[in-house]
Design an enzyme around this catalytic site. Structure first.
Site, PDB file in Angstrom:
ATOM      1  N   ASP A   1       3.372  23.037  -9.655  1.00  0.00           N
ATOM      2  CA  ASP A   1       3.079  23.757 -10.892  1.00  0.00           C
ATOM      3  C   ASP A   1       1.581  23.933 -11.154  1.00  0.00           C
ATOM      4  O   ASP A   1       1.192  24.332 -12.257  1.00  0.00           O
ATOM      5  CB  ASP A   1       3.720  23.049 -12.095  1.00  0.00           C
ATOM      6  CG  ASP A   1       3.241  21.616 -12.268  1.00  0.00           C
ATOM      7  OD1 ASP A   1       2.539  21.111 -11.367  1.00  0.00           O
ATOM      8  OD2 ASP A   1       3.570  21.003 -13.301  1.00  0.00           O
ATOM      9  N   GLU A   2       0.725  23.687 -10.164  1.00  0.00           N
ATOM     10  CA  GLU A   2      -0.697  23.928 -10.381  1.00  0.00           C
ATOM     11  C   GLU A   2      -1.410  24.215  -9.068  1.00  0.00           C
ATOM     12  O   GLU A   2      -0.982  23.783  -7.997  1.00  0.00           O
ATOM     13  CB  GLU A   2      -1.361  22.752 -11.096  1.00  0.00           C
ATOM     14  CG  GLU A   2      -1.471  21.491 -10.288  1.00  0.00           C
ATOM     15  CD  GLU A   2      -2.264  20.403 -10.996  1.00  0.00           C
ATOM     16  OE1 GLU A   2      -3.389  20.687 -11.467  1.00  0.00           O
ATOM     17  OE2 GLU A   2      -1.750  19.274 -11.080  1.00  0.00           O
TER      18      GLU A   2
END
Length: 413
Positions: A118-119
């Protein structure tokens, strides 16, 4: 490009300067698992949502407002937020959402360094003529993630990876923050020392005991006094960050140096055979991942979290790198046996296993006699069965009625 300053500070090391413009983006999906749940179920939108039962895997910002955090015990989370809606994790949905978001990242720039599902860091320094200024690029990226994937994402922009990540954290939720080159210290120095990479609970407590609570105070203290407090390595690292020095570039194509898995156990007594059964499951899971990526490991690390929320780590380095499940399990069981007195004394709420010192399998020196790695083994057969029929198709007898636990989705290796 990063260059060395001609001047040399008192420490005797050349000062590292960053690129002249803020063109590194740190993009981070907000409360990822919880946001996917709210996206897919309109009834959850605007409500406090907790993903996971025994332990909090994710919490929406509505739940975080009541103090719910990860990886908090589920019972404690429900006491803090009694009206929270608890939903089971859907790892396949999160993996699919991550894949869609990373496609947008790669459409934005070819220089993408994934940090987790997610990053990521994105370098947009060479795109001005074709895509505009970094702020305009980040604005479009956020709009595309919202329109195409339906998720909120926060983006920080700075000259260095460290500052971009801090800017993204400050921008949350669903925000955008630019740290201009001439405003870096003005942005960084008022922040709490916990914002610095490498400052965990223990280091923060030590710094607070010496009256250092803000990044600016640490920067003003100087490296020599800090060395006396934290030791030379930590002092050098944190002092450099406190002056916004971070020479690392956004790197693509890097393979991970370790893999890990863990299982939350909740509070309450667990007999040794049950704990060992969970260790078997973690070993099987990591062995499959290791072989699927064509990697081998040298070091086995056991991670434990106790009832009082303290942690312990035990590790063992093997004589030879391996991807053999039973070899890894033998080392892991020895570590667990050594830690059992501590577990009996403190209780156990989480057990984790990590394999580190990874290398590509085809680079390992063969032992005499020189023979190719055998692919017709029990490990290979079980891997094939689980690939075709699912991970639960074949399981250890000790794990019957206990299951493998939640398997967190990962970026491709």
């Amino acid at each position: 490009m990063f260059v060395s300053d001609a001047s040399v500070p008192r420490s005797g090391r050349p000062r590292i300067l960053a690129r002249p413009e803020a063109s590194i983006l740190h993009a981070d999906l907000d409360s990822f698992y919880a946001s996917v749940e709210q996206r897919d179920d309109p009834r959850l939108r605007g409500k406090p949502v907790i993903v996971g039962g025994g332990v909090v895997l994710a919490a929406s910002y509505e739940a975080k407002a009541f103090g719910v955090r990860t990886p908090m015990n589920g019972g404690q989370a429900r006491r803090l937020c009694p009206h929270a809606i608890v939903v089971p994790p859907r790892m396949s949905a999160y993996a699919e959402a991550s894949k869609a978001v990373f496609e947008i990242f790669r459409d934005t720039t070819p220089v993408v360094e994934g940090i987790s599902i997610d990053e990521a860091f994105l370098d947009v320094g060479g795109l001005r003529r074709i895509a505009g200024e970094p702020v305009a690029i980040a604005t479009r990226l956020r709009a595309q993630v919202r329109d195409r994937v339906g998720l909120p994402i926060s983006v920080g922009i700075a000259r260095t990876k460290f500052l971009a990540k801090v800017a993204g954290a400050v921008a949350k939720p669903d925000g955008l923050r630019l740290v201009p080159p001439d405003g870096e210290l003005e942005f960084l120095h008022p922040l709490p020392v916990e914002r610095l990479w490498g400052v965990g609970d223990v280091t923060a407590r030590t710094l607070h005991e010496h009256g250092i609570t803000r990044v600016g105070q640490l920067a003003e203290l100087g490296e020599p006094p800090l060395r006396a407090i934290l030791g030379p390595a930590a002092a050098r690292h944190l002092y450099a960050l406190s002056w916004a020095r971070d020479p690392r570039r956004v790197e693509t194509g890097r393979r991970r140096r370790s893999i890990g898995a863990q299982r939350a156990l909740g509070r309450g007594h667990r007999p040794p055979d049950e704990i060992e059964a969970y260790l078997h499951g973690l070993t099987d899971r990591l062995g499959r991942r290791l072989r699927a990526a064509d990697r081998v490991c040298r070091t086995v690390v056991l991670r434990l979290r106790f009832d009082d929320f303290t942690r312990a780590t035990r590790s063992h380095t093997l004589a030879e790198a391996t991807d053999h499940t039973e070899t890894i399990l033998f080392a892991a069981r020895a570590l667990l046996t050594g830690a059992m007195p501590l577990i009996r004394e403190r209780g156990l709420t989480l057990i984790g296993l990590a394999l580190t010192n990874l290398d590509d399998a085809d680079t390992v020196q063969l032992s005499l006699p020189f023979e190719a790695r055998d692919t017709d083994t029990l490990d290979a057969t079980l891997d094939d069965l689980r690939e075709r029929f699912g991970s639960a198709a074949v399981t250890r007898a000790a794990l019957l009625n206990r299951g493998e636990g939640v398997s967190v989705p990962l970026l491709p290796d």
